[in-house]
Design a protein around this motif. Structure first.
Motif, PDB file in Angstrom:
ATOM      1  N   GLN A  35      42.774 -34.987 -79.425  1.00  6.07           N
ATOM      2  CA  GLN A  35      42.199 -36.227 -79.559  1.00  6.07           C
ATOM      3  C   GLN A  35      41.099 -36.215 -79.917  1.00  6.07           C
ATOM      4  OE1 GLN A  35      42.375 -37.708 -75.185  1.00  6.07           O
ATOM      5  NE2 GLN A  35      44.606 -36.898 -74.903  1.00  6.07           N
ATOM      6  N   ALA A  36      40.581 -35.390 -80.683  1.00  6.96           N
ATOM      7  CA  ALA A  36      39.347 -34.967 -81.250  1.00  6.96           C
ATOM      8  C   ALA A  36      39.304 -35.100 -82.990  1.00  6.96           C
ATOM      9  CB  ALA A  36      38.541 -33.808 -80.797  1.00  6.96           C
ATOM     10  N   ASP A  37      40.719 -35.044 -83.300  1.00  6.07           N
ATOM     11  CA  ASP A  37      40.841 -35.064 -85.006  1.00  6.07           C
ATOM     12  C   ASP A  37      40.176 -35.921 -85.600  1.00  6.07           C
ATOM     13  OD1 ASP A  37      42.413 -32.784 -84.149  1.00  6.07           O
ATOM     14  OD2 ASP A  37      44.225 -33.764 -84.650  1.00  6.07           O
ATOM     15  N   VAL A  83      33.986 -18.749 -71.798  1.00  5.65           N
ATOM     16  CA  VAL A  83      34.842 -20.053 -71.143  1.00  5.65           C
ATOM     17  C   VAL A  83      33.395 -20.998 -70.848  1.00  5.65           C
ATOM     18  CG1 VAL A  83      35.981 -21.290 -69.301  1.00  5.65           C
ATOM     19  CG2 VAL A  83      36.628 -19.053 -70.087  1.00  5.65           C
ATOM     20  N   ALA A  84      33.561 -22.404 -71.182  1.00  5.62           N
ATOM     21  CA  ALA A  84      32.634 -23.324 -71.396  1.00  5.62           C
ATOM     22  C   ALA A  84      31.830 -23.545 -69.971  1.00  5.62           C
ATOM     23  CB  ALA A  84      33.065 -24.733 -71.803  1.00  5.62           C
ATOM     24  N   ARG A  85      30.230 -23.403 -70.047  1.00  2.00           N
ATOM     25  CA  ARG A  85      29.895 -23.508 -68.891  1.00  2.00           C
ATOM     26  C   ARG A  85      29.366 -24.513 -68.143  1.00  2.00           C
ATOM     27  NH1 ARG A  85      30.538 -18.666 -66.862  1.00  2.00           N
ATOM     28  NH2 ARG A  85      30.222 -17.051 -68.420  1.00  2.00           N
ATOM     29  N   SER A  86      29.658 -25.818 -69.060  1.00  3.01           N
ATOM     30  CA  SER A  86      29.203 -27.150 -68.523  1.00  3.01           C
ATOM     31  C   SER A  86      30.461 -27.973 -68.781  1.00  3.01           C
ATOM     32  CB  SER A  86      28.041 -27.779 -69.454  1.00  3.01           C
ATOM     33  OG  SER A  86      28.673 -28.003 -70.796  1.00  3.01           O
ATOM     34  N   SER A  87      30.288 -29.020 -67.587  1.00  2.00           N
ATOM     35  CA  SER A  87      31.606 -29.971 -67.669  1.00  2.00           C
ATOM     36  C   SER A  87      31.685 -30.653 -68.994  1.00  2.00           C
ATOM     37  CB  SER A  87      31.329 -30.804 -66.469  1.00  2.00           C
ATOM     38  OG  SER A  87      30.482 -31.500 -66.637  1.00  2.00           O
ATOM     39  N   GLY A  88      30.557 -30.946 -69.620  1.00  7.60           N
ATOM     40  CA  GLY A  88      30.667 -31.755 -71.121  1.00  7.60           C
ATOM     41  C   GLY A  88      31.341 -30.710 -71.915  1.00  7.60           C
ATOM     42  N   MET A  89      31.076 -29.733 -72.047  1.00  4.34           N
ATOM     43  CA  MET A  89      31.793 -28.775 -73.098  1.00  4.34           C
ATOM     44  C   MET A  89      33.261 -28.507 -72.866  1.00  4.34           C
ATOM     45  SD  MET A  89      31.132 -27.328 -76.263  1.00  4.34           S
ATOM     46  CE  MET A  89      29.268 -27.159 -76.089  1.00  4.34           C
ATOM     47  N   VAL A  90      33.342 -28.533 -71.676  1.00  2.00           N
ATOM     48  CA  VAL A  90      34.666 -28.370 -71.035  1.00  2.00           C
ATOM     49  C   VAL A  90      35.597 -29.601 -71.626  1.00  2.00           C
ATOM     50  CG1 VAL A  90      36.503 -28.203 -69.220  1.00  2.00           C
ATOM     51  CG2 VAL A  90      34.411 -26.512 -69.169  1.00  2.00           C
ATOM     52  N   HIS A  91      35.119 -30.618 -71.508  1.00  2.00           N
ATOM     53  CA  HIS A  91      35.537 -32.026 -71.833  1.00  2.00           C
ATOM     54  C   HIS A  91      35.993 -31.924 -73.299  1.00  2.00           C
ATOM     55  CE1 HIS A  91      36.916 -35.869 -71.595  1.00  2.00           C
ATOM     56  NE2 HIS A  91      35.919 -36.452 -72.183  1.00  2.00           N
ATOM     57  N   VAL A  92      34.892 -31.410 -74.030  1.00  2.00           N
ATOM     58  CA  VAL A  92      35.012 -31.469 -75.469  1.00  2.00           C
ATOM     59  C   VAL A  92      36.324 -30.357 -76.052  1.00  2.00           C
ATOM     60  CG1 VAL A  92      33.971 -30.585 -77.617  1.00  2.00           C
ATOM     61  CG2 VAL A  92      32.759 -32.289 -75.959  1.00  2.00           C
ATOM     62  N   LEU A  93      36.027 -29.461 -75.381  1.00  2.00           N
ATOM     63  CA  LEU A  93      37.365 -28.364 -75.702  1.00  2.00           C
ATOM     64  C   LEU A  93      38.661 -28.702 -75.396  1.00  2.00           C
ATOM     65  CD1 LEU A  93      35.651 -25.025 -74.885  1.00  2.00           C
ATOM     66  CD2 LEU A  93      36.257 -25.734 -76.946  1.00  2.00           C
ATOM     67  N   ALA A  94      38.718 -29.664 -74.164  1.00  2.00           N
ATOM     68  CA  ALA A  94      39.895 -30.154 -73.752  1.00  2.00           C
ATOM     69  C   ALA A  94      40.616 -31.201 -74.728  1.00  2.00           C
ATOM     70  CB  ALA A  94      39.760 -30.666 -72.169  1.00  2.00           C
ATOM     71  N   LEU A  95      39.463 -32.027 -75.084  1.00  2.00           N
ATOM     72  CA  LEU A  95      39.735 -33.097 -76.199  1.00  2.00           C
ATOM     73  C   LEU A  95      40.260 -32.360 -77.519  1.00  2.00           C
ATOM     74  CD1 LEU A  95      36.501 -35.621 -76.000  1.00  2.00           C
ATOM     75  CD2 LEU A  95      39.047 -36.049 -75.516  1.00  2.00           C
ATOM     76  N   ILE A  96      39.731 -31.407 -77.927  1.00  2.00           N
ATOM     77  CA  ILE A  96      40.356 -30.694 -79.232  1.00  2.00           C
ATOM     78  C   ILE A  96      41.588 -30.110 -78.898  1.00  2.00           C
ATOM     79  CG2 ILE A  96      39.793 -28.753 -80.725  1.00  2.00           C
ATOM     80  CD1 ILE A  96      36.874 -29.273 -80.121  1.00  2.00           C
ATOM     81  N   HIS A  97      41.755 -29.604 -77.845  1.00  2.00           N
ATOM     82  CA  HIS A  97      43.366 -28.829 -77.638  1.00  2.00           C
ATOM     83  C   HIS A  97      44.187 -29.939 -77.260  1.00  2.00           C
ATOM     84  CE1 HIS A  97      40.743 -25.048 -76.729  1.00  2.00           C
ATOM     85  NE2 HIS A  97      41.732 -24.923 -77.623  1.00  2.00           N
ATOM     86  N   ALA A  98      44.000 -31.037 -76.763  1.00  2.00           N
ATOM     87  CA  ALA A  98      44.695 -32.113 -76.600  1.00  2.00           C
ATOM     88  C   ALA A  98      45.190 -32.898 -78.127  1.00  2.00           C
ATOM     89  CB  ALA A  98      44.427 -33.110 -75.398  1.00  2.00           C
TER      90      ALA A  98
END
Length: 295
Positions: free
Chosen positions: A205-207, A188-203
């Motif tokens: 919004q990163a395509d 699981v992502a250790r930094s809030s920045g990487m958490v945000h990126v993974l959330a963008l991808i799963h939502a």
């Protein structure tokens, strides 16, 4: 002496999912379930019991899944037909692999029960849990005391998850998952920045974002971002984005969406482009996924 009230699971779920809080002679209950991302869902339960309550299964067993349950208040128990008990105690959390067994839920009288459950598809366990999934060995763990940070995160999700945007809900769920796992071995992502990126991808919004743009979201250089991303997902950035895009498409098709609708929802300019990408990824045409539907 308080009498025990038995209720069928289907009736219990029907009462618990009505708008507002459902009231009965045995107490009150409110339960909500939401899909966070493909293969990851969140369920909240708030229950106040005036009588001992037994929820008897009358539905087909649910699919196998990893379940992380956070109990904030109240005592309850889930007992499988094979005699395995899953205990829920105040201010604790536990892990278990739900293998499709039916079971009886016990809610003692006089309880104010607040619980959150994150349910994870087995095929995603290695991605989210890493070596921890092997350490758990499929057994139901004894309740583990919540840290203050875990309790706060669970409280916020319990009261707010129905009103969060998909992106914020996914980010908050990942953070809760991270807090509940042992530090060693977790992907699981250790930094809030990487958490945000993974959330963008799963939502979804990163395509259309470049790797450089995603790296800026994570607050990392492109080189370090690629390294960190591969460490956490075991995939390249673009490969992972395409995987999640195809999984979203598969989910929509299974819900009965037409191929053309899914294609435009995923940002394809023409349904044929989506069909070709889907065929390359899954090995069969999207039309074949929609059983009984005309694409």
């Amino acid at each position: 002496m308080t009498s025990t009230h038995s209720i069928r699971e289907s009736d219990f779920l029907a009462e618990s999912t009505r708008s507002g809080v459902a009231s009965s002679d045995w107490g009150q209950i409110q339960q909500r379930s939401q899909q966070v991302a493909p293969g990851l869902s969140l369920t909240s339960l708030q229950c106040e019991t005036r009588r001992d309550l037994r929820v008897i299964p009358d539905r087909p067993p649910e699919a196998a899944a990893w379940v992380m349950a956070v109990s904030l208040t109240g005592h309850s128990c889930f007992e499988t037909t094979s005699g395995i008990q899953w205990l829920f105690k105040p201010a604790s959390h536990s892990w278990g692999l739900r293998t499709g067994h039916k079971g009886v839920r016990h809610y003692p009288a006089g309880q104010r029960i607040s619980q959150l459950r994150l349910v994870l598809a087995p095929e995603l366990a290695n991605h989210y849990l890493g070596p921890v999934s092997r350490l758990l060995s499929g057994k139901i763990s004894q309740p583990i005391s919540n840290t203050l940070a875990l309790s706060r995160a669970a409280q916020q999700l319990l009261h707010n998850h129905a009103h969060l945007s998909p992106l914020t809900l996914h980010q908050a769920s990942l953070e809760l998952l991270q807090l509940a796992l042992p530090a060693e071995g977790s992907h699981v992502a250790r930094s809030s920045g990487m958490v945000h990126v993974l959330a963008l991808i799963h939502a979804g919004q990163a395509d259309r974002l470049s790797v450089a743009e995603l790296a800026r979201y994570a607050g990392l250089s492109v080189r370090r971002f690629k390294q960190a991303f591969h460490e956490q997902t075991r995939q390249g950035v673009l490969q992972y984005i395409q995987q999640q895009r195809m999984l979203r498409g598969l989910q929509l098709l299974r819900q009965g969406w037409r191929v053309s609708q899914v294609a435009y929802q995923l940002g394809y300019e023409h349904p044929n482009n989506f069909s070709a990408a889907f065929l390359r990824y899954f090995g069969h045409a999207p039309r074949d996924t929609v059983v009984g539907k005309v694409a």
